[in-house]
Design a protein around this motif. Structure first.
Motif, short mmCIF file in Angstrom:
data_model
loop_
_atom_site.label_atom_id
_atom_site.label_comp_id
_atom_site.label_asym_id
_atom_site.label_seq_id
_atom_site.Cartn_x
_atom_site.Cartn_y
_atom_site.Cartn_z
N GLY A 148 11.21 4.74 -0.15
CA GLY A 148 9.99 4.72 -0.93
C GLY A 148 9.13 5.94 -0.66
N HIS A 149 8.02 6.06 -1.39
CA HIS A 149 7.17 7.23 -1.21
C HIS A 149 5.75 6.91 -1.66
CE1 HIS A 149 8.54 7.36 -5.41
NE2 HIS A 149 7.41 8.00 -5.67
N LEU A 150 4.81 7.69 -1.14
CA LEU A 150 3.42 7.54 -1.54
C LEU A 150 3.23 8.01 -2.98
CD1 LEU A 150 1.29 8.83 1.48
CD2 LEU A 150 1.41 6.48 0.64
N VAL A 151 2.45 7.25 -3.74
CA VAL A 151 2.06 7.70 -5.07
C VAL A 151 0.55 7.93 -5.14
CG1 VAL A 151 4.01 6.68 -6.28
CG2 VAL A 151 1.96 5.30 -5.90
N VAL A 152 -0.19 7.34 -4.21
CA VAL A 152 -1.63 7.61 -4.10
C VAL A 152 -1.95 7.77 -2.62
CG1 VAL A 152 -3.98 6.82 -4.55
CG2 VAL A 152 -2.15 6.22 -6.15
N GLU A 153 -2.46 8.94 -2.25
CA GLU A 153 -2.84 9.15 -0.86
C GLU A 153 -4.07 8.32 -0.50
OE1 GLU A 153 -3.38 13.31 -0.34
OE2 GLU A 153 -1.29 13.81 -0.85
N LYS A 154 -4.34 8.27 0.78
CA LYS A 154 -5.42 7.44 1.31
C LYS A 154 -6.74 7.71 0.61
CE LYS A 154 -6.98 8.64 5.32
NZ LYS A 154 -7.03 8.85 6.79
N ARG A 155 -7.38 6.64 0.18
CA ARG A 155 -8.75 6.68 -0.37
C ARG A 155 -9.66 5.89 0.56
NH1 ARG A 155 -9.09 7.17 -6.10
NH2 ARG A 155 -11.30 6.63 -5.82
N LYS A 156 -10.88 6.39 0.79
CA LYS A 156 -11.77 5.77 1.77
C LYS A 156 -13.06 5.31 1.12
CE LYS A 156 -12.36 7.71 5.73
NZ LYS A 156 -12.69 8.68 6.80
N SER A 157 -13.62 4.26 1.73
CA SER A 157 -14.99 3.84 1.42
C SER A 157 -15.67 3.61 2.77
CB SER A 157 -15.01 2.56 0.58
OG SER A 157 -14.65 1.44 1.37
N ALA A 158 -16.87 3.11 2.74
CA ALA A 158 -17.58 2.87 4.00
C ALA A 158 -16.93 1.77 4.83
CB ALA A 158 -19.04 2.50 3.70
N VAL A 159 -16.16 0.89 4.20
CA VAL A 159 -15.63 -0.27 4.93
C VAL A 159 -14.11 -0.37 4.92
CG1 VAL A 159 -17.72 -1.64 4.56
CG2 VAL A 159 -15.84 -1.78 2.91
N ALA A 160 -13.41 0.47 4.13
CA ALA A 160 -11.97 0.28 4.00
C ALA A 160 -11.26 1.56 3.62
CB ALA A 160 -11.68 -0.81 2.97
N THR A 161 -9.95 1.56 3.79
CA THR A 161 -9.07 2.61 3.28
C THR A 161 -7.93 1.94 2.53
OG1 THR A 161 -7.77 2.62 5.32
CG2 THR A 161 -9.57 4.21 5.15
N VAL A 162 -7.47 2.59 1.46
CA VAL A 162 -6.32 2.08 0.73
C VAL A 162 -5.39 3.24 0.38
CG1 VAL A 162 -7.57 0.12 -0.26
CG2 VAL A 162 -7.42 2.26 -1.54
N ALA A 163 -4.12 2.92 0.22
CA ALA A 163 -3.12 3.89 -0.23
C ALA A 163 -2.05 3.11 -0.99
CB ALA A 163 -2.51 4.64 0.95
N VAL A 164 -1.33 3.80 -1.86
CA VAL A 164 -0.35 3.13 -2.70
C VAL A 164 1.00 3.83 -2.55
CG1 VAL A 164 0.23 2.33 -5.02
CG2 VAL A 164 -2.18 2.61 -4.36
N ALA A 165 2.06 3.03 -2.37
CA ALA A 165 3.41 3.56 -2.28
C ALA A 165 4.32 2.79 -3.22
CB ALA A 165 3.93 3.47 -0.85
N ARG A 166 5.39 3.47 -3.67
CA ARG A 166 6.34 2.84 -4.57
C ARG A 166 7.59 2.41 -3.79
NH1 ARG A 166 5.96 2.70 -9.85
NH2 ARG A 166 4.54 4.50 -9.92
N LEU A 167 8.08 1.23 -4.11
CA LEU A 167 9.21 0.66 -3.40
C LEU A 167 10.45 1.54 -3.50
CD1 LEU A 167 8.88 -3.06 -4.56
CD2 LEU A 167 8.52 -2.22 -2.25
N GLY A 168 11.18 1.62 -2.40
CA GLY A 168 12.47 2.27 -2.38
C GLY A 168 13.58 1.24 -2.45
N GLU A 169 14.78 1.65 -2.06
CA GLU A 169 15.92 0.75 -2.16
C GLU A 169 15.98 -0.25 -1.01
OE1 GLU A 169 19.45 3.06 -2.50
OE2 GLU A 169 18.93 3.87 -4.48
N ALA A 170 15.33 0.01 0.09
CA ALA A 170 15.41 -0.88 1.25
C ALA A 170 14.01 -1.21 1.75
CB ALA A 170 16.24 -0.24 2.36
N PRO A 171 13.22 -1.93 0.96
CA PRO A 171 11.86 -2.28 1.40
C PRO A 171 11.90 -3.23 2.60
CG PRO A 171 12.43 -3.48 -0.58
CD PRO A 171 13.52 -2.48 -0.37
N ARG A 172 10.81 -3.24 3.36
CA ARG A 172 10.71 -4.11 4.53
C ARG A 172 9.62 -5.15 4.29
NH1 ARG A 172 10.87 0.65 9.04
NH2 ARG A 172 9.61 1.65 7.45
N GLN A 173 9.90 -6.36 4.72
CA GLN A 173 9.00 -7.47 4.42
C GLN A 173 7.76 -7.50 5.30
OE1 GLN A 173 9.10 -9.92 1.98
NE2 GLN A 173 10.64 -8.55 1.13
#
Length: 601
Positions: A306-331
């Motif tokens: 898999g790979h990142l499609v959105v790098e880390k975004r920050k706010s005053a209370v949290a961070t988020v990032a988005v990645a797309r599934l590859g062939e061997a995702p982990r639970q």
């Protein structure tokens, strides 16, 4: 995760067919009057089927469809939550999905039909005509507009044509014009009806948050991040974070908002993703032991492909990032879940559907051996850990630690788990926190009420709890004897109906006599008393006594003693099978006086 199906065979011929099918389907086998080893014996058909249905177990009943319909009819209300239910002819000549066709019943019918070389009697129109259920896309897809499915299928069945834009092979059987479209949702349009929008769920949203973060702020950050990247919430398959956030309310609020699971990884797993991070942070490493939570968790979940499609975004209370599934995702690991469950007196009919469902969905059940045995077929084949009396703290610690490993655990008590049972001890251990691992302290705990012995006893005999009452345990193992006597005197002075729990033990034989003496000082010797033993079980026994005739020797550890107030009464019912020894016991609340004097409200 879907529950394993249960084959219920009602006849000897059905038992033979059930044995053929059980192994192939990975199903439990429950049989009425079995001739050999089975997972569970069916003693009463209708209560057994209702118990499985309440626990949301897929039911494959080898027997008459009418029996199943009549047994389950009182429970039918919400088709979106009901489990698959099928009827199978005992000779294998017919397989009929009765309920939950688009939630697994039709698929099970097809599987069984293939095993028996018979065509399943599928009756849902879309499956019959097209082999497609518009409201039940396959795993990995989400229908964004479920409200449009019914009218679209009705129009297709009436002969209207459809237009499919996008690539979704599972929609191939539909009579439709295929249109190539840009990457994105698959859109099915039928005439002027609202379109069906399907999205492939192949994104993982990584999340980091400060302790006590505002859930709305975290949800807003995630929504804005997805929108800015041209991504839809319906494309998210899971939320991922670090394990120390397994009890963070905002993370779980975001998962509920998106209707996806939350998964957690330890710091070492996230640290291994450091080479793939866009901006590793020494500050984060010093705080939690890895160089990035949001990106690290998203990448850990999607796997090395898999790979990142959105790098880390920050706010005053949290961070988020988005990645797309590859062939061997982990639970990753789920947040541990501990259900502290009261199972009532013992009979399945006196157990709440919520209790049955949580026990059935547990990875392991924990409790005193007798209470686990009472669950019978509900836990057939399920891992169980039995503890003897006297090891209550060990029992609760074990349950919490197992849940801390990411498991779903049911800690079972008879009656109501919050009344002289494990509910208070679990809460106390969490409050004390000594001796518990950090993971055990982060588990989700739910307390599930049950019918207590005092409720069941009063109901069996009438309404002895019809006015103010109290419950007092006569066990002095954990409560000083003088405290028990003080409470008995207060109950006598207040003229409460009194339920006595743990009235005697092998070594403790005098406190019940002392309780009788204290109460006799404040109420008549004719005050009705109910002795109730083994409620909800085959050995159930109700005996009527008076306060003056109550004898300790006829009370055992499995008896609850209900002693009326000075106003309680016994009324001969004229039916020896009703109430206690043919009498109804009740405590009037004052309606007769109200009727004479008029209401003051």
């Amino acid at each position: 995760m879907p529950a394993d199906p249960v084959l219920v065979a009602l006849t000897p011929e059905g038992e033979g067919l059930g044995r053929r099918l059980a192994g192939a389907l990975g199903a439990e086998l429950h049989v009425r009057a079995p001739r050999g080893a089975v997972d569970a014996e069916v003693r009463q058909v209708a209560p057994h089927l209702r118990m499985l249905f309440a626990a949301r177990r897929p039911i494959l009943c080898i027997g008459a469809a009418g029996i199943v319909i009549r047994a389950l009819a009182p429970l039918l209300s919400d088709k979106m939550s009901e489990p698959p239910v099928l009827a199978i002819a005992e000779d294998g000549s017919a397989v009929v999905p009765l309920l939950g066709g688009h939630r697994g019943a039709n698929a099970l019918a097809g599987q069984i039909g293939a095993l028996l070389d018979t065509r399943p009697a599928v009756t849902t129109a879309g499956d019959l005509r097209f082999g497609v259920a518009l409201d039940a896309p396959p795993e990995g897809w989400r229908l964004e507009t479920p409200e449009a499915a019914k009218s679209a299928m009705a129009a297709l069945l009436a002969g209207e044509g459809a237009r499919v834009m996008g690539d979704a092979p599972w929609l191939a059987p539909l009579p439709a014009v295929r249109v190539e479209g840009p990457s994105g949702p698959v859109v099915v349009s039928v005439g002027a009806h609202p379109p069906l929008i399907y999205r492939r769920q192949d994104l993982v949203l990584g999340v980091g948050a400060v302790r006590g973060a505002d859930p709305d702020a975290v949800i807003a950050l995630a929504a804005q991040t997805l929108a800015d990247a041209g991504l839809a919430e319906g494309e998210v398959a899971a939320i991922a974070s670090i394990d120390v956030k397994a009890d963070e309310a905002a993370v779980h609020a975001l998962a509920r908002h998106l209707s996806v699971p939350a998964r957690f990884f330890d710091a070492a797993t996230l640290e291994a993703e450091t080479p793939r991070l866009t901006a590793p942070s020494e500050v984060v490493f010093a705080e939690v032991g890895c160089h990035g939570v949001a990106e690290g968790a998203a990448l850990a979940a999607v796997g090395p492909g898999g790979h990142l499609v959105v790098e880390k975004r920050k706010s005053a209370v949290a961070t988020v990032a988005v990645a797309r599934l590859g062939e061997a995702p982990r639970q990753g690991r789920s947040r541990g879940h501990l259900a502290v469950v009261g199972i009532g007196p013992g009979d399945a009919e006196m157990r709440t559907p919520e209790a049955s469902r949580l026990i059935a969905s547990a990875d392991e059940v924990v409790g005193y051996s007798l209470y686990l045995d009472l669950l019978g077929p509900l836990i057939a084949g399920k891992p169980r850990r039995d503890f003897p009396l006297g090891e209550e703290e060990d029992r609760c610690r074990y349950a919490l630690e197992r849940a801390g490993e990411g498991m779903r655990v049911a800690l079972v008590s008879s009656g109501d788990a919050g009344i002289y049972a494990m509910g208070a001890l679990v809460t106390e251990l969490l409050a004390r926190a000594d001796g518990l691992s950090p993971a055990a302290r982060r588990v989700e705990v739910v307390h599930v009420p049950g019918i207590s012995a005092l409720q069941a006893a009063s109901a069996r005999a009438g309404a002895l709890l019809g006015h103010d009452f109290c419950a007092i345990s006569l066990s002095d193992l954990l409560t000083p004897r003088e405290d028990i006597l003080r409470r008995l005197r207060a109950a006598a002075d207040g003229d409460f109906v009194v339920a006595l729990y743990n009235p005697v033990s092998r070594r403790r034989r005098t406190l019940l006599d002392r309780a009788r003496e204290i109460l006799l000082e404040a109420r008549p010797a004719e005050t009705p008393v109910l002795l109730a033993s083994n409620l909800g079980r085959a050995e159930e026994r109700l005996q009527r006594r008076t306060l003056g005739t109550l004898e300790t020797d006829e009370v055992d550890m499995l008896t609850v003693v209900l002693i009326g107030s000075s106003q309680s009464r016994a009324v001969d019912s004229g039916d020896r099978s009703a109430g206690a020894d043919g009498a109804w016991l009740y405590t009037p609340r004052g309606y007769a006086r109200k009727g004479r004097e008029g209401t003051t409200e």
